[in-house]
Scaffold this motif. Structure first.
Motif, PDB file in Angstrom:
ATOM      1  N   UNK A  12       0.826  -1.212   0.000  1.00 15.93           N
ATOM      2  CA  UNK A  12       0.000   0.000   0.000  1.00 15.93           C
ATOM      3  C   UNK A  12       0.861   1.262   0.000  1.00 15.93           C
ATOM      4  N   UNK A  13       0.283   2.374  -0.440  1.00 14.97           N
ATOM      5  CA  UNK A  13       0.990   3.656  -0.290  1.00 14.97           C
ATOM      6  C   UNK A  13       0.978   4.026   1.186  1.00 14.97           C
ATOM      7  N   UNK A  14       2.070   4.533   1.645  1.00 13.01           N
ATOM      8  CA  UNK A  14       2.215   4.820   3.073  1.00 13.01           C
ATOM      9  C   UNK A  14       2.907   6.149   3.300  1.00 13.01           C
ATOM     10  N   UNK A  15       2.629   6.749   4.444  1.00 12.36           N
ATOM     11  CA  UNK A  15       3.361   7.957   4.828  1.00 12.36           C
ATOM     12  C   UNK A  15       4.026   7.714   6.176  1.00 12.36           C
ATOM     13  N   UNK A  16       5.011   8.545   6.489  1.00 13.08           N
ATOM     14  CA  UNK A  16       5.804   8.355   7.715  1.00 13.08           C
ATOM     15  C   UNK A  16       5.016   8.829   8.939  1.00 13.08           C
ATOM     16  N   UNK A  17       4.756   7.900   9.822  1.00 10.54           N
ATOM     17  CA  UNK A  17       4.011   8.200  11.047  1.00 10.54           C
ATOM     18  C   UNK A  17       2.746   8.993  10.700  1.00 10.54           C
ATOM     19  N   UNK A  18       2.473  10.083  11.425  1.00  7.99           N
ATOM     20  CA  UNK A  18       1.233  10.820  11.140  1.00  7.99           C
ATOM     21  C   UNK A  18       1.422  11.845  10.017  1.00  7.99           C
ATOM     22  N   UNK A  19       2.656  12.025   9.541  1.00  6.10           N
ATOM     23  CA  UNK A  19       2.928  13.096   8.571  1.00  6.10           C
ATOM     24  C   UNK A  19       2.507  12.691   7.164  1.00  6.10           C
ATOM     25  N   UNK A  20       2.695  13.614   6.208  1.00  7.85           N
ATOM     26  CA  UNK A  20       2.412  13.281   4.812  1.00  7.85           C
ATOM     27  C   UNK A  20       3.692  12.980   4.041  1.00  7.85           C
ATOM     28  N   UNK A  21       4.789  12.738   4.764  1.00  9.79           N
ATOM     29  CA  UNK A  21       6.043  12.375   4.105  1.00  9.79           C
ATOM     30  C   UNK A  21       5.919  10.981   3.492  1.00  9.79           C
ATOM     31  N   UNK A  22       6.141  10.893   2.176  1.00 17.93           N
ATOM     32  CA  UNK A  22       6.054   9.595   1.506  1.00 17.93           C
ATOM     33  C   UNK A  22       7.437   9.087   1.146  1.00 17.93           C
ATOM     34  N   UNK A  23       7.897   8.039   1.826  1.00 15.55           N
ATOM     35  CA  UNK A  23       9.164   7.435   1.383  1.00 15.55           C
ATOM     36  C   UNK A  23       8.963   6.880  -0.037  1.00 15.55           C
ATOM     37  N   UNK A  24      10.045   6.711  -0.777  1.00 16.14           N
ATOM     38  CA  UNK A  24       9.906   6.138  -2.122  1.00 16.14           C
ATOM     39  C   UNK A  24       9.335   4.731  -1.986  1.00 16.14           C
ATOM     40  N   UNK A  25       8.218   4.513  -2.638  1.00 12.30           N
ATOM     41  CA  UNK A  25       7.564   3.206  -2.542  1.00 12.30           C
ATOM     42  C   UNK A  25       8.409   2.142  -3.227  1.00 12.30           C
ATOM     43  N   UNK A  26       8.563   1.018  -2.555  1.00 11.91           N
ATOM     44  CA  UNK A  26       9.237  -0.135  -3.173  1.00 11.91           C
ATOM     45  C   UNK A  26       8.279  -1.309  -3.004  1.00 11.91           C
ATOM     46  N   UNK A  27       7.956  -1.931  -4.124  1.00 14.25           N
ATOM     47  CA  UNK A  27       6.935  -2.965  -4.137  1.00 14.25           C
ATOM     48  C   UNK A  27       7.277  -4.140  -3.216  1.00 14.25           C
ATOM     49  N   UNK A  28       6.251  -4.736  -2.653  1.00 14.23           N
ATOM     50  CA  UNK A  28       6.416  -5.975  -1.870  1.00 14.23           C
ATOM     51  C   UNK A  28       6.993  -7.043  -2.798  1.00 14.23           C
ATOM     52  N   UNK A  29       7.913  -7.843  -2.294  1.00 17.56           N
ATOM     53  CA  UNK A  29       8.743  -8.677  -3.174  1.00 17.56           C
ATOM     54  C   UNK A  29       7.994  -9.812  -3.879  1.00 17.56           C
ATOM     55  N   UNK A  30       7.080 -10.475  -3.198  1.00 16.30           N
ATOM     56  CA  UNK A  30       6.333 -11.549  -3.875  1.00 16.30           C
ATOM     57  C   UNK A  30       5.463 -10.970  -4.986  1.00 16.30           C
ATOM     58  N   UNK A  31       4.847  -9.822  -4.682  1.00 19.19           N
ATOM     59  CA  UNK A  31       3.991  -9.197  -5.680  1.00 19.19           C
ATOM     60  C   UNK A  31       4.833  -8.726  -6.869  1.00 19.19           C
ATOM     61  N   UNK A  32       5.989  -8.198  -6.576  1.00 24.70           N
ATOM     62  CA  UNK A  32       6.901  -7.806  -7.651  1.00 24.70           C
ATOM     63  C   UNK A  32       7.260  -9.010  -8.515  1.00 24.70           C
ATOM     64  N   UNK A  33       7.554 -10.128  -7.868  1.00 26.13           N
ATOM     65  CA  UNK A  33       7.969 -11.345  -8.576  1.00 26.13           C
ATOM     66  C   UNK A  33       6.938 -11.751  -9.633  1.00 26.13           C
ATOM     67  N   UNK A  34       5.662 -11.572  -9.308  1.00 27.84           N
ATOM     68  CA  UNK A  34       4.613 -12.015 -10.228  1.00 27.84           C
ATOM     69  C   UNK A  34       4.093 -10.915 -11.142  1.00 27.84           C
ATOM     70  N   UNK A  35       4.329  -9.657 -10.784  1.00 26.70           N
ATOM     71  CA  UNK A  35       3.653  -8.585 -11.534  1.00 26.70           C
ATOM     72  C   UNK A  35       4.584  -7.541 -12.142  1.00 26.70           C
ATOM     73  N   UNK A  36       5.674  -7.206 -11.451  1.00 20.90           N
ATOM     74  CA  UNK A  36       6.506  -6.100 -11.904  1.00 20.90           C
ATOM     75  C   UNK A  36       5.807  -4.759 -11.825  1.00 20.90           C
ATOM     76  N   UNK A  37       4.769  -4.671 -11.008  1.00 16.09           N
ATOM     77  CA  UNK A  37       4.022  -3.412 -10.897  1.00 16.09           C
ATOM     78  C   UNK A  37       4.729  -2.496  -9.896  1.00 16.09           C
ATOM     79  N   UNK A  38       5.115  -1.309 -10.352  1.00 17.43           N
ATOM     80  CA  UNK A  38       5.886  -0.431  -9.480  1.00 17.43           C
ATOM     81  C   UNK A  38       5.010   0.488  -8.635  1.00 17.43           C
TER      82      UNK A  38
END
Lengths: 517, 517
Positions: free
Chosen positions: B41-67
């Protein structure tokens, strides 16, 4: 971070921040009890053991400066005594993570009065409250002092800061908890920066400015957008020890310059720049938990086209007009409208906007400016890029109109606030189409044919970090800003300059080469 | 990532991965039903709106390549048809995040059969299962095909992969869920890499290798550890489009070289290097979701001291001995012991270890090697640095002995496995003290006085990424490895070389200058 990097006096930052909080609590008639905050936990990515670099939760950082995860802190409001709760590590931790610090070392490192283990926190908080002498007496006798926890809405993310589950769920502590008082007071503490905080923000903004100049000098048509991001990150980290950036760098070239938060995982700064593109690079370093947020826009080939120059000068003029009015007591909404008005005027001069019967102010009021600048003029900045306190109970509320609803604060300016000033002008198809649609109240004021000539142009944004001073505005940002300065740096010439050719930008330290600290 | 960066054939990676999973499910006698995985899922740091660079979950990446975040995917086991579920964005998303792709664009971008909106997933899965013809009949009649969800233990993190809450909690789907079958089969799929995956890992390892050589050439006494990290990151990102690294770079100089996971937020590579220090730099780039993991150790001043040379050669020899034995069918535990044995032999030659009545093998069995190498020889590598499948039901179990318990797999090698080979030798006070304590069975085999001479030395680790081939081992890592090579690069000389002076390291592409793809 060693060598010639900026030395931060830890005591001056965090001990002062704690004192400020305690003073404000007492001013709000809270004379006793315990303030308790939990820092961020160590985390791994999904089910894996991948550990992203831990970055402390911002409120906890504000009060503690503790860079390690899994800590918490209490502050005794009556005495001011601070206790840091630390995790207990097994001996094998030392092999993997490094020598285990003893409590005395934590104590002196973080300037706290006591250090205890996190496992004892529940009992310790209970004891601290029960044993504290109290002056409050209610109908049933003396009232036990409370434990004050954070709980409230972050108006930028829309997320709640939730009080820590282990404390909220504690049977032992349940009658002692207060989750209402602390949040607005602590958020308000962060709005006006101390002089040490201001110096830190000024420093990281200067680093950010020189990094932008470095990128500008090295950018060439044909380069990938992410190469700019890489140059920026490397410059800040290698030279100034800034390991983190405040936010994901936005490096849009050509049409991507009109995508406000370009650069995320779905659009990872991966376009190749073309001759004729405008580059809009929005990047800010972070140092010692405080960040900067600066945007430069420049032609990738180093020479502004006529259109680029027109739009650039409109946006730069908007910055200057805003700087003229910034001082304590001025409404941020008024600043925003001044920026819009300046841009509308410039677009009218070019022929994109038709004034007809309306004055500029009237066009501002029908929200014409939001078509070209669909974001707020700027935001508070500090430990968070969008720093907290923009909207708090008892302060100005959010205005629900196009453009203005995106303002991250509607407050009146106060001395010591640090903010970004970031007017922009973009050509975004779906916003233009909306404004030009039949039935749109804005349609009559736009020249559709002329606008078509600018579609695909992208956008220009100029963003500085400034501080509100007692009599005006101090601009911490030392970037090339005038057309001549930008073209000069793009041509490989040195920066900063020896003469300030645009004093109206209030770049106080532009020609001052002494380090801040 | 454009320009001359490595071009990945998306179809060959993810469509092939999905086919492999489906084949393995069918081989396990699962002929029908739906495989369903949710991405991160898209996530932000604690209560803030800071978004770390999203990196896909590895199993999902393995099957989909969806960034992108907030997606999920289903695979029909009977037909092989794949459906990608995407989030529905409001029009304002385009202003901030970029043009909203239509479903057809998602479909062709990620080579899937269908694209639907995430909000419809519950109904869609229900329909897919109910309408699927079934061949399974039980006592009550035909059995409705199942929805197979991931659920299982990650043996590196100790964390569970939890099935998605919205599906598990669905009243409509509750009789259709199978949370047992999929996990071990999909984890096993990731253990043996396809040829496309191998090429990717080889490529990112070559980038990583040259980045290490670049850092080695630029490192000087007096430099900060983090400057090495910055050089590494910049080299990989600027030249090869590697935005992320596989893990936080470990840049330990001097005594810090003995801290296995140095470099985290609490110890952020912030020591200044001193003349005479050994540098142990453990850094790996990531490209297109696949990572590398390479360690070089070298003297910061460019010339090995006698002690540094002794320990370095012991560790290098351990790598070589392991390469001699790697081939399909060999036990990874046996490889680990070979590395230990080689190091024990070398330490005996130097005089740190006393053999007395014992053979080298006997010293290995009493776990003497774990005093000097308190980690496993290496691990599977791929989408995760510590890639999955190290311990799975029905495979070799973890051995609970010093050193061996840290092995991230105890499996027998198979063709197509990619692993790190990372022997090390460290002088870690608390481990040495433990081994030298009265009553320790190891005490008699250690020369306490001689060991004291090496305390504070730090450690040496050499880590390569290799692939098990049909008849042996292919070393993807093209770093300077021999003493002569390292001193040569430290002195500013070119790399890679034109002649391979250590063919026993099996660096197949060392002198081959053609790009991989």
């Amino acid at each position: 971070m060693g060598r010639e990097t900026y030395q931060v006096p830890v005591n001056d930052v965090f001990v002062a921040n704690r004192k400020k909080l305690r003073d404000k609590m007492r001013a709000a008639n809270v004379q006793e009890g315990i303030i308790y905050l939990k820092g961020g936990p160590s985390e791994t990515r999904f089910d894996s053991d991948h550990e992203p670099i831990f970055r402390q939760e911002s409120y906890f950082w504000y009060l503690s400066g503790v860079k390690e995860p899994d800590c918490s802190m209490s502050i005794d409001i009556r005495t001011g005594e601070t206790t840091l709760y630390i995790p207990k590590y097994p001996p094998s931790y030392a092999t993997i993570m490094g020598r285990i610090r003893n409590p005395q070392e934590w104590q002196s490192l973080y300037c706290v009065d006591h250090v205890k283990y996190a496992e004892d926190v529940e009992d310790d908080l209970f004891r601290a409250c029960s044993q504290q002498p109290t002056s409050n007496v209610n109908a049933h006798g003396p009232e036990t002092p409370k434990i004050f926890l954070m709980n409230g809405l972050n108006s930028d993310s829309g997320k709640m800061y939730q009080p820590p589950v282990d404390i909220i769920d504690s049977e032992k502590l349940k009658d002692l908890l207060d989750t209402k008082t602390l949040f607005p007071i602590l958020a308000e503490c962060r709005v006006v920066k101390s002089s040490t905080e201001r110096s830190l923000i000024q420093h990281v903004t200067e680093v950010t400015s020189f990094a932008h100049a470095y990128v500008m000098r090295n950018m060439q048509p044909g380069m990938m957008e992410y190469q700019a991001e890489s140059l920026f990150r490397h410059y800040c980290y290698y030279n100034y020890g800034c390991r983190l950036v405040g936010y994901t760098p936005i490096c849009g070239c050509g049409p991507n310059s009109a995508v406000l938060h370009y650069g995320h995982a779905g659009e990872p700064n991966a376009r190749q720049s073309l001759d004729g593109d405008i580059c809009l690079f929005d990047m800010g370093a972070e140092y010692f938990g405080y960040g900067s947020d600066v945007t430069c826009s420049f032609p990738v080939n180093g020479k502004f086209s006529i259109k680029q120059r027109q739009i650039y000068e409109a946006v730069l003029q908007a910055q200057i007009e805003v700087y003229r009015m910034i001082k304590p007591g001025v409404s941020w909404v008024a600043c925003h409208k001044t920026a819009e008005k300046t841009i509308i005027q410039a677009l009218a001069n070019i022929g994109l906007i038709k004034l007809h019967d309306k004055s500029l102010d009237e066009l501002v009021e029908i929200r014409l400016g939001a078509v070209f600048m669909p974001h707020g003029l700027g935001h508070l900045i500090g430990i968070d890029t969008h720093d907290v306190g923009g909207y708090l109970p008892g302060k100005q509320m959010r205005i629900q109109l196009p453009g203005l609803k995106s303002l991250r604060t509607a407050r009146y300016l106060e001395e010591g606030m640090t903010l970004t000033v970031e007017p922009g002008c973009y050509f975004i198809d779906h916003l233009l189409d909306e404004a030009l649609a039949d039935g749109s109240p804005l349609k009559g004021y736009l020249d559709s044919n002329k606008i078509d000539e600018y579609r695909g142009f992208g956008g220009i944004r100029l963003e500085d970090v400034i501080c509100v001073s007692d009599c005006g505005c101090v601009n911490y940002t030392l970037c090339p800003r005038t057309i001549a300065e930008v073209e000069h740096v793009c041509a490989g010439k040195p920066w900063p300059p020896t003469i300030d050719e645009a004093p109206e930008l209030l770049r106080t330290r532009l020609t001052d080469t002494t380090p801040l600290l």
